[in-house]
Design an enzyme around this catalytic site. Structure first.
Site, PDB file in Angstrom:
ATOM      1  N   ARG A  28     -51.067  74.358  21.202  1.00 49.41           N
ATOM      2  CA  ARG A  28     -49.931  74.832  21.130  1.00 49.41           C
ATOM      3  C   ARG A  28     -49.707  76.420  21.932  1.00 49.41           C
ATOM      4  NH1 ARG A  28     -53.023  74.236  14.691  1.00 49.41           N
ATOM      5  NH2 ARG A  28     -53.317  71.794  14.727  1.00 49.41           N
ATOM      6  N   ASP A  54     -45.206  74.158  37.823  1.00 49.99           N
ATOM      7  CA  ASP A  54     -46.158  74.357  39.054  1.00 49.99           C
ATOM      8  C   ASP A  54     -47.756  73.695  38.571  1.00 49.99           C
ATOM      9  OD1 ASP A  54     -47.178  75.446  41.246  1.00 49.99           O
ATOM     10  OD2 ASP A  54     -46.919  76.956  41.250  1.00 49.99           O
ATOM     11  N   ASP A  73     -49.861  72.401  40.349  1.00 48.71           N
ATOM     12  CA  ASP A  73     -50.907  72.321  41.887  1.00 48.71           C
ATOM     13  C   ASP A  73     -51.730  73.424  41.614  1.00 48.71           C
ATOM     14  OD1 ASP A  73     -49.192  74.583  42.797  1.00 48.71           O
ATOM     15  OD2 ASP A  73     -48.104  73.594  44.781  1.00 48.71           O
ATOM     16  N   ASP A 108     -52.650  76.225  43.645  1.00 47.57           N
ATOM     17  CA  ASP A 108     -52.768  76.399  44.780  1.00 47.57           C
ATOM     18  C   ASP A 108     -52.806  77.941  45.051  1.00 47.57           C
ATOM     19  OD1 ASP A 108     -49.869  76.497  44.506  1.00 47.57           O
ATOM     20  OD2 ASP A 108     -49.667  75.390  45.995  1.00 47.57           O
ATOM     21  N   GLN A 152     -50.653  79.493  45.065  1.00 44.37           N
ATOM     22  CA  GLN A 152     -48.667  79.995  45.157  1.00 44.37           C
ATOM     23  C   GLN A 152     -47.982  79.655  44.215  1.00 44.37           C
ATOM     24  OE1 GLN A 152     -47.029  79.551  48.803  1.00 44.37           O
ATOM     25  NE2 GLN A 152     -49.315  77.701  49.468  1.00 44.37           N
ATOM     26  N   GLU A 183     -38.159  72.572  39.291  1.00 45.32           N
ATOM     27  CA  GLU A 183     -37.053  72.477  38.428  1.00 45.32           C
ATOM     28  C   GLU A 183     -37.416  70.930  37.312  1.00 45.32           C
ATOM     29  OE1 GLU A 183     -32.761  72.556  36.537  1.00 45.32           O
ATOM     30  OE2 GLU A 183     -33.123  72.833  38.453  1.00 45.32           O
TER      31      GLU A 183
END
Length: 420
Positions: free
Chosen positions: A205, A275, A277, A279, A281, A286
């Site tokens: 939520r 994003d 991953d 990682d 960074q 998009e």
């Protein structure tokens, strides 16, 4: 209000004239025209007590008040605080490191025209079972700006029922406590604007939306397996604009950013980044405009005509802004500092918690020294001289030429009025 088509959820829900005075410079969205205690009296909080004369609880117990602070620090409360109608809470006026309210939650149900700025509401493990850190069941015209809300036992910040014209902007909604661990429900047909907020470390939520919603330039970080933005999951009709947000997976994240939508949830979506991953960074992409990327909601081709932000940031700009300014950021406390550091680890730090002790509790705050206020009207003597009011006469609630009280003019000058 029962909705049958998108036209019913246009600016008609935002019924004040466009020329109406906004709650404060920079107020936006459905709740922008809340009046707070502008037509009432000033109440100066003078101690950190849970109750009694001079306490915050006493300050919000009656209608038509503007609440300012001559003390900073942590207010430990045992029972929930219930806020009356037409109350303004100006946490930026507190000396030192500002105000944290810790130990239980707040109810703003029926607190029409509430204006709440620069305060921390941290419920915690000892709070009332099954209750939210901040809850609204009904009421009209409210705005919450630069508020840090955390550690709810049910939801952290929820709006339900017959509530209408509400804005939550520039705020942090964090760490709903396990095992529930919810950011919150935003489910009303009366209109909720969510602008430039941070949802972080909530299992689910983040938020869950039903009804009418404008979700712009928010950052959602480290949601858990229950989901990020949950799109209705309901037979009821919902209509939302979802624009320029950034969803960043963290250590607890195991599902995609949007979940559990269906054809009853109508969403106009634009320029939302993801994003996944973890990682270290910030290198998201998009989300393509398709129902499958947005949890199965029905994708709309035209934006709903809701009260919008003055400036729409890119998702990357939203991350920069939120990490610098969201929450009670006049002075960031240890909790918000840790949360922002998690975001800026870009996926490598963060977690769901069951006890606020994991974060060091509410921490300690420098109480500061209140400025001299000879007449006790809430405005320090030196500020009165600059405003042209009388330091020896209680005149802070007189109206300035801007339409705000002199007290509001002074309080508004203490913090930024724009975000771009």
């Amino acid at each position: 209000m029962k909705l049958s088509e998108p036209l019913l959820v246009s600016l008609a829900a935002f019924s004040q004239a466009v020329t109406a005075l906004v709650a404060f410079p920079g107020a936006e969205g459905f709740g922008a025209n809340a009046i707070g205690g502008r037509n009432g009296q000033v109440y100066v909080v003078t101690n950190l007590n849970d109750s009694g004369t001079g306490s915050l609880r006493d300050a919000v117990s009656a209608t038509d008040r503007i609440v300012v602070f001559a003390v900073g620090g942590v207010i430990k409360i045992s029972d929930r605080i219930v806020v009356s109608k037409r109350v303004t809470i100006l946490g930026q006026t507190a000396p030192g490191d500002g105000i944290t309210v810790y130990g239980n939650g707040w109810s703003f149900s029926n607190a029409d025209d509430a204006i709440v700025r620069y305060i921390r509401i941290r419920m915690g493990k000892g709070g009332s079972s099954g209750k939210d850190a901040l809850g609204i069941a009904e009421g009209n015209r409210m705005i919450f700006d630069h508020v840090s809300v955390s550690w709810g036992r049910d939801e952290t910040f929820s709006i339900n029922g017959d509530a209408s014209n509400i804005t939550v902007q520039n705020s942090i909604i964090a760490q709903g406590l396990e095992t529930h661990s919810c950011g919150g429900l935003m489910q009303t047909d009366g209109g909720v604007s969510l602008f430039r907020n941070l949802y972080i470390d909530n299992k689910t939520r983040n938020p869950k939306v039903k009804g009418v919603n404008e979700f712009t330039n928010n950052v959602v970080y480290n949601w858990g397996g229950g989901g990020g933005y949950i799109a209705g999951d309901s037979a009821g009709q919902s209509y939302a604009n979802i624009i320029g947000n950034y969803f960043i997976s963290g250590p607890s994240t195991s599902v995609t950013a949007f979940t559990r939508g269906n054809a009853n949830f109508h969403g106009y979506v634009q320029n939302n980044y993801y994003d996944p991953d973890k990682d270290g960074q910030l290198d998201g992409f998009e989300l393509g405009v398709s129902s499958s990327n947005y949890g199965g909601m029905a994708i709309m081709s035209s934006k709903y005509n809701y009260p919008a932000v003055a400036y729409t940031m890119s998702p990357a700009e939203a991350v920069t802004y939120v990490t610098k300014y969201a929450g009670a950021s006049k002075v960031r406390d240890s909790v918000d500092t840790q949360l922002i550091a998690q975001v800026q680890s870009w996926g490598t730090e963060g977690g769901l918690i069951s006890d606020e002790a994991t974060m060091g509790g509410p921490g300690t705050l420098n109480g500061g020294t209140p400025a001299k206020d000879t007449d006790g009207d809430g405005i320090p003597d030196e500020a009165e001289k600059q405003l042209g009011t009388d330091p020896n006469t209680n005149d802070s609630m007189k109206l300035h030429s801007s339409g705000y009280t002199y007290l509001e003019v002074w309080a508004n000058s203490l913090v930024p009025s724009t975000y771009h």
